[in-house]
Design a protein around this motif. Structure first.
Motif, PDB file in Angstrom:
ATOM      1  N   PHE A 187     -53.499 -17.555 -21.148  1.00  0.00           N
ATOM      2  CA  PHE A 187     -53.789 -16.982 -22.461  1.00  0.00           C
ATOM      3  C   PHE A 187     -55.201 -16.396 -22.506  1.00  0.00           C
ATOM      4  CE2 PHE A 187     -50.637 -19.977 -24.817  1.00  0.00           C
ATOM      5  CZ  PHE A 187     -49.602 -19.213 -24.349  1.00  0.00           C
ATOM      6  N   ALA A 188     -56.175 -17.128 -21.960  1.00  0.00           N
ATOM      7  CA  ALA A 188     -57.572 -16.667 -21.988  1.00  0.00           C
ATOM      8  C   ALA A 188     -57.728 -15.368 -21.208  1.00  0.00           C
ATOM      9  CB  ALA A 188     -58.483 -17.748 -21.417  1.00  0.00           C
ATOM     10  N   ARG A 189     -57.106 -15.326 -20.046  1.00  0.00           N
ATOM     11  CA  ARG A 189     -57.213 -14.122 -19.220  1.00  0.00           C
ATOM     12  C   ARG A 189     -56.533 -12.934 -19.883  1.00  0.00           C
ATOM     13  NH1 ARG A 189     -55.817 -14.157 -12.739  1.00  0.00           N
ATOM     14  NH2 ARG A 189     -56.890 -12.209 -12.209  1.00  0.00           N
ATOM     15  N   PHE A 190     -55.382 -13.182 -20.475  1.00  0.00           N
ATOM     16  CA  PHE A 190     -54.642 -12.100 -21.128  1.00  0.00           C
ATOM     17  C   PHE A 190     -55.366 -11.627 -22.386  1.00  0.00           C
ATOM     18  CE2 PHE A 190     -51.191 -10.349 -23.729  1.00  0.00           C
ATOM     19  CZ  PHE A 190     -50.596  -9.501 -22.806  1.00  0.00           C
ATOM     20  N   THR A 191     -55.889 -12.574 -23.165  1.00  0.00           N
ATOM     21  CA  THR A 191     -56.633 -12.209 -24.376  1.00  0.00           C
ATOM     22  C   THR A 191     -57.866 -11.392 -24.024  1.00  0.00           C
ATOM     23  OG1 THR A 191     -55.880 -14.226 -25.487  1.00  0.00           O
ATOM     24  CG2 THR A 191     -57.780 -13.096 -26.441  1.00  0.00           C
ATOM     25  N   ARG A 192     -58.574 -11.797 -22.976  1.00  0.00           N
ATOM     26  CA  ARG A 192     -59.763 -11.054 -22.527  1.00  0.00           C
ATOM     27  C   ARG A 192     -59.395  -9.627 -22.155  1.00  0.00           C
ATOM     28  NH1 ARG A 192     -61.639  -9.203 -17.904  1.00  0.00           N
ATOM     29  NH2 ARG A 192     -63.906  -9.009 -17.580  1.00  0.00           N
ATOM     30  N   TYR A 221     -60.666  -6.821 -36.958  1.00  0.00           N
ATOM     31  CA  TYR A 221     -60.209  -5.512 -36.493  1.00  0.00           C
ATOM     32  C   TYR A 221     -59.658  -5.553 -35.067  1.00  0.00           C
ATOM     33  CZ  TYR A 221     -62.778  -3.875 -40.588  1.00  0.00           C
ATOM     34  OH  TYR A 221     -63.218  -3.685 -41.875  1.00  0.00           O
ATOM     35  N   ALA A 222     -60.459  -6.063 -34.151  1.00  0.00           N
ATOM     36  CA  ALA A 222     -60.045  -6.035 -32.736  1.00  0.00           C
ATOM     37  C   ALA A 222     -58.918  -7.017 -32.443  1.00  0.00           C
ATOM     38  CB  ALA A 222     -61.248  -6.319 -31.842  1.00  0.00           C
ATOM     39  N   PHE A 223     -59.099  -8.274 -32.832  1.00  0.00           N
ATOM     40  CA  PHE A 223     -58.113  -9.291 -32.478  1.00  0.00           C
ATOM     41  C   PHE A 223     -56.750  -9.016 -33.111  1.00  0.00           C
ATOM     42  CE2 PHE A 223     -56.189 -13.568 -33.245  1.00  0.00           C
ATOM     43  CZ  PHE A 223     -55.883 -13.833 -31.915  1.00  0.00           C
ATOM     44  N   LYS A 224     -56.752  -8.469 -34.314  1.00  0.00           N
ATOM     45  CA  LYS A 224     -55.489  -8.187 -34.995  1.00  0.00           C
ATOM     46  C   LYS A 224     -54.629  -7.224 -34.180  1.00  0.00           C
ATOM     47  CE  LYS A 224     -53.562  -6.559 -39.389  1.00  0.00           C
ATOM     48  NZ  LYS A 224     -53.869  -6.058 -40.744  1.00  0.00           N
ATOM     49  N   ASN A 225     -55.264  -6.292 -33.480  1.00  0.00           N
ATOM     50  CA  ASN A 225     -54.522  -5.306 -32.706  1.00  0.00           C
ATOM     51  C   ASN A 225     -54.152  -5.798 -31.310  1.00  0.00           C
ATOM     52  OD1 ASN A 225     -54.408  -2.768 -34.398  1.00  0.00           O
ATOM     53  ND2 ASN A 225     -56.586  -3.203 -34.484  1.00  0.00           N
ATOM     54  N   THR A 226     -54.486  -7.018 -30.996  1.00  0.00           N
ATOM     55  CA  THR A 226     -54.048  -7.622 -29.731  1.00  0.00           C
ATOM     56  C   THR A 226     -52.929  -8.642 -29.954  1.00  0.00           C
ATOM     57  OG1 THR A 226     -55.619  -9.485 -29.800  1.00  0.00           O
ATOM     58  CG2 THR A 226     -56.408  -7.405 -28.860  1.00  0.00           C
ATOM     59  N   THR A 232     -45.971 -12.118 -27.695  1.00  0.00           N
ATOM     60  CA  THR A 232     -44.946 -12.071 -26.651  1.00  0.00           C
ATOM     61  C   THR A 232     -45.204 -13.124 -25.588  1.00  0.00           C
ATOM     62  OG1 THR A 232     -44.676  -9.688 -26.997  1.00  0.00           O
ATOM     63  CG2 THR A 232     -43.826 -10.601 -24.946  1.00  0.00           C
ATOM     64  N   LEU A 233     -46.446 -13.220 -25.143  1.00  0.00           N
ATOM     65  CA  LEU A 233     -46.797 -14.199 -24.106  1.00  0.00           C
ATOM     66  C   LEU A 233     -46.614 -15.627 -24.618  1.00  0.00           C
ATOM     67  CD1 LEU A 233     -47.929 -14.484 -21.231  1.00  0.00           C
ATOM     68  CD2 LEU A 233     -50.218 -14.586 -22.224  1.00  0.00           C
ATOM     69  N   VAL A 234     -47.027 -15.878 -25.852  1.00  0.00           N
ATOM     70  CA  VAL A 234     -46.862 -17.217 -26.438  1.00  0.00           C
ATOM     71  C   VAL A 234     -45.387 -17.586 -26.540  1.00  0.00           C
ATOM     72  CG1 VAL A 234     -47.156 -18.566 -28.556  1.00  0.00           C
ATOM     73  CG2 VAL A 234     -49.049 -17.190 -27.694  1.00  0.00           C
ATOM     74  N   ALA A 235     -44.557 -16.625 -26.948  1.00  0.00           N
ATOM     75  CA  ALA A 235     -43.123 -16.884 -27.070  1.00  0.00           C
ATOM     76  C   ALA A 235     -42.505 -17.247 -25.732  1.00  0.00           C
ATOM     77  CB  ALA A 235     -42.423 -15.658 -27.654  1.00  0.00           C
ATOM     78  N   LEU A 236     -42.887 -16.530 -24.684  1.00  0.00           N
ATOM     79  CA  LEU A 236     -42.365 -16.834 -23.352  1.00  0.00           C
ATOM     80  C   LEU A 236     -42.789 -18.229 -22.908  1.00  0.00           C
ATOM     81  CD1 LEU A 236     -42.958 -13.412 -21.562  1.00  0.00           C
ATOM     82  CD2 LEU A 236     -40.781 -14.354 -22.329  1.00  0.00           C
ATOM     83  N   LEU A 286     -33.322 -17.793 -29.386  1.00  0.00           N
ATOM     84  CA  LEU A 286     -33.827 -17.924 -30.759  1.00  0.00           C
ATOM     85  C   LEU A 286     -35.304 -17.547 -30.837  1.00  0.00           C
ATOM     86  CD1 LEU A 286     -32.085 -21.240 -31.901  1.00  0.00           C
ATOM     87  CD2 LEU A 286     -31.644 -18.920 -32.749  1.00  0.00           C
ATOM     88  N   ILE A 287     -36.080 -17.951 -29.843  1.00  0.00           N
ATOM     89  CA  ILE A 287     -37.511 -17.616 -29.843  1.00  0.00           C
ATOM     90  C   ILE A 287     -37.694 -16.111 -29.734  1.00  0.00           C
ATOM     91  CG2 ILE A 287     -39.623 -17.760 -28.479  1.00  0.00           C
ATOM     92  CD1 ILE A 287     -38.955 -20.660 -27.923  1.00  0.00           C
ATOM     93  N   ASN A 288     -36.949 -15.459 -28.855  1.00  0.00           N
ATOM     94  CA  ASN A 288     -37.056 -14.005 -28.722  1.00  0.00           C
ATOM     95  C   ASN A 288     -36.673 -13.294 -30.015  1.00  0.00           C
ATOM     96  OD1 ASN A 288     -37.958 -13.947 -26.055  1.00  0.00           O
ATOM     97  ND2 ASN A 288     -35.884 -14.080 -25.236  1.00  0.00           N
TER      98      ASN A 288
END
Length: 305
Positions: A187-192, A221-226, A232-236, A286-288
Motif C-alpha cells: 500500500f505504501a509503495r503504491f500510494t507513493r 486535492y492530491a490524495f482524493k485523486n489517488t 482497487t488494491l485494497v479490495a483485492l 461481492l467485494i468487486n
C-alpha cells in the motif's frame, strides 16, 4: 442501476460456478480418499463398501452433476472426517477470519497511507529513500519467516503475547502484524507512486502557488485523486485476507477459514474444500461489485452501464 446489478449478478453466478467446477476436478486428481478414513487393516470389501457409500465409485461426471445440483441448493455435503455439515464448518470459522482480516487491513491502511503520502511529497530525500527501502524489505520478507521471528522475540523471549491460538485480543496481535506487513509495504509503495504522479499535475502547482497549506493540498486535492486505484488494491487485498491467509493462520494456529482449508486439503476432505471455495469465490465477487459501486461515489464521472 437495476440493469447493472442484474448484469453483475449473472456474472457473479457464472464465476462461482466456474470456480467450483475447476476445483471439483482438481481435487479429484489427488486420488480416492476412501482408505484415509478407514483402519489400516480394513478389507478390500470394506473399502469398496465405503467407496459406494460416499459415491466415489460412480463416474466422475455423475458425481459432478450431483454435486452441482446440491451445491446450488446450498448443500455441500458432510465432512468426510467429522461428519459435520461442510458449509456450517466454514461459517463457524468466519468470525475469526473476519477479525484477523479487518484488523490487518485497518493496520495496513493506518500505517501505509501516511508513509506513502509523506514519501511522495519528500521525493528523492533521505526520508523517501528510507521509506522505499522499508517497503521493498516488507514485500521481500516471507510471512512465515516473519511470523516465526515475531513468535521468538515477543512470545518466547519477552513473553509479552501468546505464540498462537485465538479467543482474545492479545492473541490477535502477532498474526495481525504478520498479515499486515506485506500489505503495509505494498500500500505504501503504491500510494507513493500514485501520489507522486498527481503532485506533478498543473492544478497542484497552481494550488501551491496560491499559498494553500501543504496539508490541505496533500489530503484534500492530491490524495482524493489517488483513491480509485487505492480502492482497487485494497479490495483485492481484502479478498485475499477474507479468503483465508493460510500461512499466517497455520503459523499462529489461528482458528480461521485458511487453517481449516489447509487441514481439509491435507485430509482430502472434499466437501469442506468445496464449501470453502464457494465462500471465497462469493467473497471476491461481492467485494468487486461493492468496489464498482464505490467508484461512482469517489468519481462522479463514472456511470453504471
Amino acid at each position: 442501476m437495476i440493469d447493472y446489478v442484474i448484469k453483475r449478478g449473472s456474472q457473479m453466478i457464472i464465476v462461482v460456478l466456474l470456480a467450483l467446477t475447476a476445483v471439483f476436478f482438481l481435487v479429484r486428481l489427488a486420488g480416492d480418499p476412501t482408505a484415509l478414513f478407514l483402519p489400516a487393516d480394513a478389507s478390500r470389501e470394506q473399502i469398496e463398501e465405503y467407496r459406494h457409500l460416499l459415491g466415489f465409485d460412480r463416474p466422475l461426471l455423475i458425481q459432478y452433476t450431483e454435486f452441482m445440483t446440491n451445491a446450488i441448493q446450498g448443500d455441500f455435503g458432510q465432512s468426510l472426517r467429522t461428519s459435520e455439515d461442510a458449509l456450517q464448518m466454514i461459517l463457524a470459522r468466519l468470525p475469526a477470519t473476519f477479525q484477523l482480516a479487518f484488523t490487518a487491513l485497518g493496520l495496513s491502511l493506518v500505517v501505509a497511507i501516511p508513509i506513502g503520502i509523506i514519501t511522495a511529497y519528500k521525493k528523492n530525500s533521505l526520508l523517501d529513500y528510507l521509506g522505499v527501502s522499508m517497503t521493498v524489505l516488507g514485500q521481500a520478507i516471507p510471512s512465515f519467516w516473519l511470523g516465526l521471528i515475531l513468535i521468538f522475540i515477543f512470545a518466547a523471549h519477552l513473553k509479552w503475547v501468546p505464540s498462537g491460538g485465538g479467543g482474545s485480543t492479545v492473541h490477535l496481535v502477532l498474526p495481525a502484524v504478520t498479515l499486515a506487513a506485506y500489505s503495509i509495504a505494498r500500500f505504501a509503495r503504491f500510494t507513493r507512486s500514485t501520489m507522486a504522479d498527481v503532485l506533478r499535475k498543473d492544478y497542484i502547482r497552481t494550488a501551491r502557488s496560491s499559498g494553500i497549506p501543504v496539508s490541505r493540498i496533500l489530503f484534500r486535492y492530491a490524495f482524493k485523486n489517488t483513491l480509485i486505484p487505492i480502492i482497487t488494491l485494497v479490495a483485492l487485498d481484502l479478498g485475499v485476507l477474507l479468503g483465508g491467509a493460510v500461512i499466517t493462520e497455520v503459523v499462529f494456529a489461528w482458528p480461521g477459514i485458511g487453517k481449516l482449508l489447509m487441514q481439509a486439503l491435507l485430509n482430502r476432505d472434499f466437501p469442506v474444500v468445496m464449501a470453502g471455495v464457494f465462500f471465497v469465490a462469493m467473497i471476491y465477487c461481492l467485494i468487486n461489485f461493492l468496489v464498482d459501486v464505490l467508484y461512482a461515489y469517489v468519481n462522479p464521472q463514472i456511470r453504471f452501464k
